[in-house]
Design an enzyme around this catalytic site. Structure first.
Site, PDB file in Angstrom:
ATOM      1  N   CYS A   1       0.830  -1.194   0.000  1.00 60.43           N
ATOM      2  CA  CYS A   1       0.000   0.000   0.000  1.00 60.43           C
ATOM      3  C   CYS A   1       0.875   1.257   0.000  1.00 60.43           C
ATOM      4  O   CYS A   1       1.646   1.471   0.948  1.00 60.43           O
ATOM      5  CB  CYS A   1      -0.915   0.008   1.221  1.00 60.43           C
ATOM      6  SG  CYS A   1      -1.839   1.548   1.408  1.00 60.43           S
TER       7      CYS A   1
ATOM      8  N   VAL B   1      -5.788   1.054   5.800  1.00 57.86           N
ATOM      9  CA  VAL B   1      -4.408   1.214   6.252  1.00 57.86           C
ATOM     10  C   VAL B   1      -3.855   2.471   5.590  1.00 57.86           C
ATOM     11  O   VAL B   1      -4.332   2.860   4.519  1.00 57.86           O
ATOM     12  CB  VAL B   1      -3.536  -0.013   5.892  1.00 57.86           C
ATOM     13  CG1 VAL B   1      -3.953  -1.233   6.660  1.00 57.86           C
ATOM     14  CG2 VAL B   1      -3.531  -0.293   4.390  1.00 57.86           C
TER      15      VAL B   1
ATOM     16  N   GLU C   1      -5.282   7.508   8.130  1.00 60.26           N
ATOM     17  CA  GLU C   1      -5.015   8.428   7.023  1.00 60.26           C
ATOM     18  C   GLU C   1      -3.531   8.824   7.024  1.00 60.26           C
ATOM     19  O   GLU C   1      -3.006   9.339   8.008  1.00 60.26           O
ATOM     20  CB  GLU C   1      -5.898   9.668   7.054  1.00 60.26           C
ATOM     21  CG  GLU C   1      -7.388   9.369   6.988  1.00 60.26           C
ATOM     22  CD  GLU C   1      -7.811   8.746   5.649  1.00 60.26           C
ATOM     23  OE1 GLU C   1      -7.055   8.835   4.657  1.00 60.26           O
ATOM     24  OE2 GLU C   1      -8.922   8.173   5.598  1.00 60.26           O
TER      25      GLU C   1
END
Length: 252
Positions: free
Chosen positions: A31, A71, A87
């Site tokens: 991510c 996440v 965030e």
């Protein structure tokens, strides 16, 4: 106490973590938003426990830390009530203010605001390239839109006239942009035509990318473009394998 090097998924028991007051960082290894937080943690050398979350099959207990199941999240175990923050930009700014030995955001409020705007201006490039990474039939004009969006950053780094967007030293704006520039070279693996950014059109931006790649925190956190490509192929097949991140590069 060792935390298993894997992504926890639905049905996984909550990992046993020591009650030591050390920050807990919930992430997914591929991510880019999680990587933003990881870079700040590494740059500031903040001790933390890492827990990786499978975003396709999230464990039920994860909403205790991230109500929307997103996440990154950090749990502040040394603070009363052990609150959790979510965030990436919220986390980055909190860490920059709480661990202020070397500030990553500019002290000047106007420059800080301009840097935050620049970070947001990456969104069109991300939107354009996302289907190229993760689908087998991206729009025909995806790469053209991607390059047009990146022109903004070539112009900005040239206008600033400094090695980094953050100035003479790497700063928060550089770390917040980096995760996507780490992934862009994977295009040479996922596309038949072995795509790479034009070295003349993006001359200063590519110099910046090569410089940031040498940063200590980036080297601690970054993954090879081949690893990113391997994950992208699993996404294209509809069977995302997040634990590819933990396989030896020679297996890819």
């Amino acid at each position: 106490m060792s935390i298993p090097l894997k992504h926890f998924k639905k049905g996984s028991p909550k990992p046993e973590l020591p009650d030591d007051g050390v920050l807990r960082f919930y992430s997914m290894r591929f991510c880019p938003y999680s990587e933003r937080a990881a870079l700040v943690l590494a740059a500031k050398k903040i001790p933390h426990h890492k827990v990786y979350i499978d975003l396709s099959e999230k464990p039920d207990w994860y909403t205790d830390y991230s109500p929307l199941g997103k996440v990154p999240a950090i749990q502040l175990t040394a603070v009363d009530g052990q609150p959790a923050l979510v965030e990436s930009l919220v986390i980055a700014e909190y860490l920059d203010e709480q661990y202020a030995e070397r500030k990553l955001f500019p002290v000047d409020p106007l420059q800080k605001a301009l840097d935050k705007i620049l970070i947001e201006r990456l969104a069109p490039a991300v939107s354009a390239v996302y289907p190229v990474f993760f689908t087998t039939n991206p729009p025909e004009d995806a790469l053209q839109k991607f390059e047009t969006a990146l022109d903004v950053f070539e112009e900005e780094i040239s206008k600033r006239g400094t090695p980094y967007f953050g100035g003479q030293q790497i700063g928060m704006v550089d770390y917040m942009l980096w995760p996507w520039f780490e992934r862009f070279p994977a295009l040479k693996h996922v596309l038949v035509e072995k795509y790479e950014l034009d070295k003349e059109r993006f001359a200063n931006l590519l110099k910046w990318r090569d410089l940031v790649a040498q940063d200590e925190a980036v080297q601690q956190v970054a993954l090879d473009s081949g690893v990113h490509a391997k994950f992208m192929f699993t996404r294209q097949e509809g069977k995302p394998n997040y634990d590819v991140a933990f396989e030896p590069l020679s297996n890819l």
